[in-house]
Design a protein around this motif. Sequence first.
Motif, PDB file in Angstrom:
ATOM      1  N   SER A  14       4.972  -3.982   7.393  1.00 40.50           N
ATOM      2  CA  SER A  14       4.570  -3.166   6.239  1.00 40.50           C
ATOM      3  C   SER A  14       5.752  -2.348   5.709  1.00 40.50           C
ATOM      4  O   SER A  14       5.890  -2.161   4.490  1.00 40.50           O
ATOM      5  CB  SER A  14       3.417  -2.242   6.618  1.00 40.50           C
ATOM      6  OG  SER A  14       3.790  -1.377   7.689  1.00 40.50           O
ATOM      7  N   SER A  72       7.637  -2.793   2.033  1.00 43.87           N
ATOM      8  CA  SER A  72       7.789  -1.642   1.149  1.00 43.87           C
ATOM      9  C   SER A  72       9.241  -1.465   0.718  1.00 43.87           C
ATOM     10  O   SER A  72       9.528  -1.204  -0.459  1.00 43.87           O
ATOM     11  CB  SER A  72       7.295  -0.383   1.858  1.00 43.87           C
ATOM     12  OG  SER A  72       7.474   0.759   1.041  1.00 43.87           O
ATOM     13  N   LYS A  73      10.172  -1.628   1.651  1.00 40.87           N
ATOM     14  CA  LYS A  73      11.589  -1.454   1.341  1.00 40.87           C
ATOM     15  C   LYS A  73      12.107  -2.515   0.376  1.00 40.87           C
ATOM     16  O   LYS A  73      12.951  -2.237  -0.489  1.00 40.87           O
ATOM     17  CB  LYS A  73      12.413  -1.485   2.625  1.00 40.87           C
ATOM     18  CG  LYS A  73      12.296  -0.223   3.469  1.00 40.87           C
ATOM     19  CD  LYS A  73      13.236  -0.292   4.671  1.00 40.87           C
ATOM     20  CE  LYS A  73      13.199   1.032   5.442  1.00 40.87           C
ATOM     21  NZ  LYS A  73      14.143   1.000   6.610  1.00 40.87           N
TER      22      LYS A  73
END
Length: 261
Positions: free
Chosen positions: A236, A240-241
Amino acid sequence: MNQANLSKLTDGSYESCYWLGFLLADGHFSKRNRLEVELSLKDEDHLKKYATYIEFRGDFHYRRRSCMAGVSDHEMVPRICAQYGIHSNKTCHPPEHAMFEGLTDLQIVCLFIGFIDGDGSLTNDKGRRNTCNLSLAGHKNSLSLLTYFVSRVAHASNIGIAFPTIRQTKRGDYAQFQVRNHALNKFLKQTALDLKLPIMDRKWRQIDMKLVTGTERRKMFEPEIRKMLSEQTPVSIIASKLGVKDWFIYNLIKDRKLQTV
């Protein structure tokens, strides 16, 4: 006095390789040491580009729907044929791929781009948004040579193996050779633009250079994903990064058999 400077087709330059590929697809090498190119009237400008390149000094011949430029050269036509194993009936008896092994990968790329302009089509894939298919129709005896060209192009592009689809046509001796790899087609177009090859715009404009396919995204992000997974970063957080969905990471993990935390 010769009507053109056909020696330019053997100088190994990228443009000469382009025109060689074009002639392999759409030229006629006669047993009388004559080289002819006949195109549809809509491609008259392309014929003129070819004529300019070989310094053609003859006359163009026009028919109702086509235009033609022919050159007789008892020295250069047989030399070109001998150098690349070209037969007068090259449709049924194409050259052996061994005749091109002395060319670099980039020379082969240019040659293949010319071959596409001579005898190929680039069309939108209705089943995949904005992607483009490369299709070549020819005699079944040419499939080995086309497969060789595609393998060399894939190697030059560093994209990986491009598996062609081959379908029989209604004419038993003919088949359709198709490559559904948008990243590879983008590489071909970008190479043509970078090297300023005289490509047919009406064909290559079909390729959307801004479209990034899933395959390209995986290749782009895989090194960073591998690095973060080795650092035991949760999926996750990686997603996101990188600005991607979790499923994108999980699909890559599954395909590459990567370790997760």
